[in-house]
Scaffold this motif. Structure first.
Motif, PDB file in Angstrom:
ATOM      1  N   HIS A 192      -4.781 -20.891 -14.004  1.00  0.00           N
ATOM      2  CA  HIS A 192      -4.102 -21.620 -15.087  1.00  0.00           C
ATOM      3  C   HIS A 192      -2.617 -21.277 -15.124  1.00  0.00           C
ATOM      4  O   HIS A 192      -1.776 -22.155 -15.325  1.00  0.00           O
ATOM      5  CB  HIS A 192      -4.743 -21.316 -16.441  1.00  0.00           C
ATOM      6  CG  HIS A 192      -6.051 -21.991 -16.659  1.00  0.00           C
ATOM      7  ND1 HIS A 192      -6.176 -23.342 -16.870  1.00  0.00           N
ATOM      8  CD2 HIS A 192      -7.304 -21.493 -16.679  1.00  0.00           C
ATOM      9  CE1 HIS A 192      -7.459 -23.646 -17.011  1.00  0.00           C
ATOM     10  NE2 HIS A 192      -8.156 -22.542 -16.890  1.00  0.00           N
ATOM     11  N   SER A 193      -2.292 -20.016 -14.923  1.00  0.00           N
ATOM     12  CA  SER A 193      -0.897 -19.604 -14.911  1.00  0.00           C
ATOM     13  C   SER A 193      -0.149 -20.271 -13.760  1.00  0.00           C
ATOM     14  O   SER A 193       0.973 -20.764 -13.940  1.00  0.00           O
ATOM     15  CB  SER A 193      -0.794 -18.076 -14.779  1.00  0.00           C
ATOM     16  OG  SER A 193       0.541 -17.682 -14.593  1.00  0.00           O
ATOM     17  N   TRP A 197       0.330 -23.952 -14.624  1.00  0.00           N
ATOM     18  CA  TRP A 197       1.373 -24.112 -15.637  1.00  0.00           C
ATOM     19  C   TRP A 197       2.745 -23.971 -14.994  1.00  0.00           C
ATOM     20  O   TRP A 197       3.649 -24.776 -15.223  1.00  0.00           O
ATOM     21  CB  TRP A 197       1.194 -23.084 -16.756  1.00  0.00           C
ATOM     22  CG  TRP A 197       2.329 -23.079 -17.724  1.00  0.00           C
ATOM     23  CD1 TRP A 197       3.355 -22.187 -17.777  1.00  0.00           C
ATOM     24  CD2 TRP A 197       2.587 -24.024 -18.758  1.00  0.00           C
ATOM     25  NE1 TRP A 197       4.225 -22.508 -18.788  1.00  0.00           N
ATOM     26  CE2 TRP A 197       3.772 -23.640 -19.406  1.00  0.00           C
ATOM     27  CE3 TRP A 197       1.924 -25.153 -19.204  1.00  0.00           C
ATOM     28  CZ2 TRP A 197       4.312 -24.350 -20.472  1.00  0.00           C
ATOM     29  CZ3 TRP A 197       2.471 -25.852 -20.272  1.00  0.00           C
ATOM     30  CH2 TRP A 197       3.642 -25.454 -20.895  1.00  0.00           C
ATOM     31  N   SER A 198       2.909 -22.949 -14.172  1.00  0.00           N
ATOM     32  CA  SER A 198       4.188 -22.717 -13.514  1.00  0.00           C
ATOM     33  C   SER A 198       4.577 -23.905 -12.627  1.00  0.00           C
ATOM     34  O   SER A 198       5.716 -24.370 -12.661  1.00  0.00           O
ATOM     35  CB  SER A 198       4.111 -21.444 -12.678  1.00  0.00           C
ATOM     36  OG  SER A 198       5.318 -21.197 -12.016  1.00  0.00           O
ATOM     37  N   GLN A 242       3.552 -27.046 -12.867  1.00  0.00           N
ATOM     38  CA  GLN A 242       3.823 -28.230 -13.679  1.00  0.00           C
ATOM     39  C   GLN A 242       5.163 -28.134 -14.393  1.00  0.00           C
ATOM     40  O   GLN A 242       5.903 -29.120 -14.464  1.00  0.00           O
ATOM     41  CB  GLN A 242       2.693 -28.446 -14.689  1.00  0.00           C
ATOM     42  CG  GLN A 242       1.418 -28.893 -14.030  1.00  0.00           C
ATOM     43  CD  GLN A 242       0.242 -28.943 -15.003  1.00  0.00           C
ATOM     44  OE1 GLN A 242       0.344 -28.484 -16.140  1.00  0.00           O
ATOM     45  NE2 GLN A 242      -0.863 -29.480 -14.561  1.00  0.00           N
ATOM     46  N   THR A 243       5.505 -26.957 -14.919  1.00  0.00           N
ATOM     47  CA  THR A 243       6.779 -26.842 -15.623  1.00  0.00           C
ATOM     48  C   THR A 243       7.959 -26.975 -14.659  1.00  0.00           C
ATOM     49  O   THR A 243       9.003 -27.501 -15.035  1.00  0.00           O
ATOM     50  CB  THR A 243       6.899 -25.530 -16.415  1.00  0.00           C
ATOM     51  OG1 THR A 243       6.714 -24.417 -15.547  1.00  0.00           O
ATOM     52  CG2 THR A 243       5.905 -25.492 -17.557  1.00  0.00           C
TER      53      THR A 243
END
Length: 66
Positions: A46-47, A50-51, A53-54
């Motif tokens: 998940h991390s 997230w990284s 995608q951001t």
């Protein structure tokens, strides 16, 4: 062979193929420290997601950050 652009969806799907060590490396790159001892693989994935995608789409907008 022509270079093909890999979509975000393909990159996200590929996270499941990474080793735990590779995911821990992505955690380190994103957070500036190694993952906490005992952190489970799903949180590492998940991390990393997230990284990714951001970086591609941007993070929270100003209103959400408030």
């Amino acid at each position: 062979m022509a270079n093909r652009i890999i979509t975000i969806a393909e990159q996200l799907a590929a996270l499941g193929d990474l080793t735990r060590t590779e995911l821990a490396g992505r955690w380190q790159a994103a957070h500036g420290c190694p993952p906490p001892k005992g952190v489970k693989r799903p949180l590492l994935e998940h991390s990393a997601a997230w990284s990714l995608q951001t970086k591609k789409l941007g993070g929270f907008g100003p209103e959400a950050r408030r």
